[in-house]
Enzyme design. Structure first.
Site, short mmCIF file in Angstrom:
data_model
loop_
_atom_site.label_atom_id
_atom_site.label_comp_id
_atom_site.label_asym_id
_atom_site.label_seq_id
_atom_site.Cartn_x
_atom_site.Cartn_y
_atom_site.Cartn_z
N GLU A 1 0.85 -1.20 0.00
CA GLU A 1 0.00 0.00 0.00
C GLU A 1 0.87 1.23 0.00
O GLU A 1 1.91 1.24 0.67
CB GLU A 1 -0.88 0.03 1.26
CG GLU A 1 -2.12 -0.80 1.12
CD GLU A 1 -3.18 -0.48 2.17
OE1 GLU A 1 -3.25 0.67 2.64
OE2 GLU A 1 -3.94 -1.40 2.49
N ASP B 1 -10.59 -0.33 -0.63
CA ASP B 1 -9.91 0.42 0.42
C ASP B 1 -10.97 1.20 1.19
O ASP B 1 -11.86 1.80 0.60
CB ASP B 1 -8.85 1.36 -0.15
CG ASP B 1 -7.81 1.63 0.90
OD1 ASP B 1 -7.05 0.72 1.25
OD2 ASP B 1 -7.79 2.76 1.45
N ASP C 1 -16.70 -2.61 13.61
CA ASP C 1 -18.14 -2.95 13.70
C ASP C 1 -18.74 -2.74 15.10
O ASP C 1 -19.87 -2.27 15.20
CB ASP C 1 -18.40 -4.40 13.26
CG ASP C 1 -18.64 -4.51 11.76
OD1 ASP C 1 -18.47 -3.50 11.06
OD2 ASP C 1 -18.97 -5.62 11.30
P1 IMP Z 1 -8.36 -1.18 4.74
O1 IMP Z 1 -9.20 -0.83 3.59
O2 IMP Z 1 -8.03 -2.65 4.76
O3 IMP Z 1 -7.17 -0.28 4.89
O4 IMP Z 1 -9.30 -1.02 6.03
C1 IMP Z 1 -9.37 0.09 6.84
C2 IMP Z 1 -9.76 -0.27 8.25
O5 IMP Z 1 -11.16 -0.12 8.39
C3 IMP Z 1 -9.43 -1.67 8.70
O6 IMP Z 1 -8.90 -1.59 10.00
C4 IMP Z 1 -10.74 -2.41 8.72
O7 IMP Z 1 -10.78 -3.33 9.76
C5 IMP Z 1 -11.73 -1.27 8.95
N1 IMP Z 1 -12.99 -1.53 8.27
C6 IMP Z 1 -13.26 -1.39 6.95
N2 IMP Z 1 -14.53 -1.74 6.67
C7 IMP Z 1 -15.06 -2.14 7.85
C8 IMP Z 1 -16.34 -2.66 8.21
O8 IMP Z 1 -17.25 -2.87 7.41
N3 IMP Z 1 -16.49 -2.94 9.51
C9 IMP Z 1 -15.52 -2.78 10.44
N4 IMP Z 1 -14.31 -2.30 10.16
C10 IMP Z 1 -14.08 -1.99 8.87
#
Ligand code: IMP
Length: 182
Positions: A40, A69, A144
């Site tokens: 990333e 993302d 969540d």
């Molecule tokens: P990334 O896109 O993987 O960088 O995610 C960003 C952060 O947001 C991560 O820590 C995920 O766990 C959190 N995240 C993204 N979507 C959700 C969701 O639907 N529920 C809970 N956490 C989320």
């Protein structure tokens, strides 16, 4: 072996894939999973991060892919953690976020879904407004247990219809409309 899949979700996060699969099934698109930790870039823009990840995923697997993302943007923290949500979750976690907040608890979740194949690179955005709960409520992955969507009293971890309202659902709905007509 992969013939029956229309396209692949590339991510290290199986939770995201299961939700995305469930949502795309409802639009008649069969989503496979390629579990992979993609490099990333660091950027203030979820869009730029998503585009970099998608190009990287396509060059690795040479199949039509989508990547996602996300960011959690908290009003009282001027949009923090936003593009740094993953790092902040791993370091201070939900308890750390709760400790940073007082009365203004407004927040939004943003999802960018980027599709990439040999010739096309296209992104779709989904946003969901809500607020941060006062304590952790329910058990599920990521943020969540602390995110309460607007028009609900319960967190994402406690509701049954997350996949019908989430930021992910909104981005994937836009993607599906485009994908099925391209
Ligand atoms: P990334 O896109 O993987 O960088 O995610 C960003 C952060 O947001 C991560 O820590 C995920 O766990 C959190 N995240 C993204 N979507 C959700 C969701 O639907 N529920 C809970 N956490 C989320």
């Amino acid at each position: 072996m992969h013939k029956s899949f229309d396209l692949f979700f590339v991510s290290s996060n199986a939770n995201k894939y299961h939700e995305a699969k469930n949502i795309l099934d409802s639009f008649g698109i069969n989503l496979g999973f390629l579990k992979s930790d993609l490099d990333e870039i660091q950027s203030n823009s979820l869009h730029d991060i998503a585009i970099f990840k998608a190009k990287n995923a396509f060059s690795k697997f040479k199949k039509p892919i989508i990547i996602e993302d996300d960011g959690l943007f908290i009003d009282n923290l001027h949009g923090f953690p936003g593009p740094y949500s993953s790092y902040v979750f791993k370091t201070i976690g939900n308890k750390g976020i709760l400790n940073l907040l007082n009365n203004n608890r407004k927040a939004k979740f943003v999802s960018i879904i980027t599709y990439c194949d040999k010739t096309i690179l296209e992104s779709f955005e989904g946003k969901l407004c809500g607020k941060i709960s006062k304590t952790e409520q329910g058990k599920n992955w990521g943020y969540d247990p602390i995110f309460i969507p607007n028009n609900s009293k319960k967190t994402f971890a406690e509701i049954k219809n997350k996949n019908e309202i989430s930021h992910r659902y909104k981005a994937l709905k836009k993607f599906s409309k485009w994908y099925l007509h391209k």
